[in-house]
Enzyme design. Sequence first.
Site, PDB file in Angstrom:
ATOM      1  N   CYS A 114       6.751 -24.641   8.333  1.00  0.00           N
ATOM      2  CA  CYS A 114       7.190 -24.920   9.710  1.00  0.00           C
ATOM      3  C   CYS A 114       6.791 -26.317  10.178  1.00  0.00           C
ATOM      4  O   CYS A 114       7.322 -26.811  11.171  1.00  0.00           O
ATOM      5  CB  CYS A 114       6.638 -23.874  10.664  1.00  0.00           C
ATOM      6  SG  CYS A 114       7.175 -22.216  10.257  1.00  0.00           S
ATOM      7  N   HIS A 248       6.714 -26.413  18.199  1.00  0.00           N
ATOM      8  CA  HIS A 248       7.326 -25.530  17.213  1.00  0.00           C
ATOM      9  C   HIS A 248       7.606 -24.188  17.893  1.00  0.00           C
ATOM     10  O   HIS A 248       6.808 -23.702  18.694  1.00  0.00           O
ATOM     11  CB  HIS A 248       6.360 -25.338  16.037  1.00  0.00           C
ATOM     12  CG  HIS A 248       6.806 -24.298  15.058  1.00  0.00           C
ATOM     13  ND1 HIS A 248       8.076 -24.264  14.556  1.00  0.00           N
ATOM     14  CD2 HIS A 248       6.151 -23.237  14.507  1.00  0.00           C
ATOM     15  CE1 HIS A 248       8.185 -23.231  13.732  1.00  0.00           C
ATOM     16  NE2 HIS A 248       7.032 -22.598  13.684  1.00  0.00           N
ATOM     17  N   ASN A 278      12.612 -18.439  15.148  1.00  0.00           N
ATOM     18  CA  ASN A 278      11.828 -19.460  14.444  1.00  0.00           C
ATOM     19  C   ASN A 278      12.657 -20.012  13.284  1.00  0.00           C
ATOM     20  O   ASN A 278      12.909 -19.305  12.323  1.00  0.00           O
ATOM     21  CB  ASN A 278      10.534 -18.804  13.939  1.00  0.00           C
ATOM     22  CG  ASN A 278       9.622 -19.785  13.207  1.00  0.00           C
ATOM     23  OD1 ASN A 278      10.038 -20.890  12.879  1.00  0.00           O
ATOM     24  ND2 ASN A 278       8.399 -19.369  12.943  1.00  0.00           N
TER      25      ASN A 278
END
Length: 321
Positions: A114, A248, A278
């Site tokens: 990520c 994020h 996500n």
Amino acid sequence: MKPYTRIIGTGHYLPSNVLTNEDVEKVCDTKSDWIVERTGIEQRHFCEDGEGTSDMAEVAARRALESAGISAEELDLIIVGTSSPDYGSPSVAAILQDRLGCKTICAFDISAACTGFIYSLGVADSMVKAGAAKTALVIGAERISTYIDWEERNTAVLFGDGAGAAIITASDEPGILSTHLHADGSKKDILFLNNGKPVYEPQDRANKVSMVGPDVFKNAVKRFSEVIDQCLTENNVAKEDIDWLVPHQANLRIIQAVQKKLGMNDEQVVVTVNKTANNSAATVPIALDLAIRDGRIKPGQLVISAAFGAGLTWGALLLRV
Ligand code: UT7
């Protein structure tokens, strides 16, 4: 040689195929209310069959080139942050070099889960500042749907596919003020593919993503906090000076914890997790592009971004738009 770097264009792409929480309820032992309450997620975009990471990255890249007003021939570096490339090799970056019609420039992928976009931007920024490149295409792109196991409900409901891109170039004016990149491999077992088994061993859950959710959550909040402190301190910037937080997008509760730490109000935080879930390395450039395009983030404003992911990896970015 110009001493600074700036972002001169951004773009993103989300597949047209939308899966709502209600759609997910049909294939997974979950409830929409649980997903919304615990994560803030309402829907996610999944690739169609035959649509891959490089396809999404290509569209995001073309949109970023268009917004920068430059042609692919002017690029001299491509870096793609991805943990879900189409192939072990070639890289997504090499595929894009060909498809976009670039010269035979340096092109490679970075695997930082990520944190992949912030890692990629950090490396591109350093290369441009060192004179190794003048103009770079930096991408975060992921097809996480490939790795979803609907039997593992605490992980399956969290992810979506997408790509985001930025063009950075050498500049006389400061733009990318700093990047801060970290890793701690000792915590590799709380978030992984293949059930934590190396690819050379027999697989019981090949190509599936798993995590120990609460451990990841706690580490995420801790590392976000640390790296934001580091970023502010090293730039001698007070949190009151920050105009925007572009975090994020893993879980709305993690975003709210970071927002609270920075003392920012809801109008200063770019949230996409409700609509995109996500997208791993793609969340930050997607959120950045959306907020620049819709006019929320304005030229001259100060933006802080931070991400956290498997590895563990984490990082932050301070940007004057
Ligand atoms: O991008 C970086 C990587 N990812 C993250 O940063 C994500 C970090 N972690 C999280 O966001 C959260 O830990 C989760 C959303 C994954 C889980 O939320 P939680 O509040 O930590 O839940 P939990 O794992 O402690 O589980 C609480 C309950 C359990 O039931 P019992 O044992 O209390 O009866 C789970 O079985 O929620 C249950 N549960 C679910 N229920 C419905 C877990 N997943 C689900 C689900 N639907 N999808």
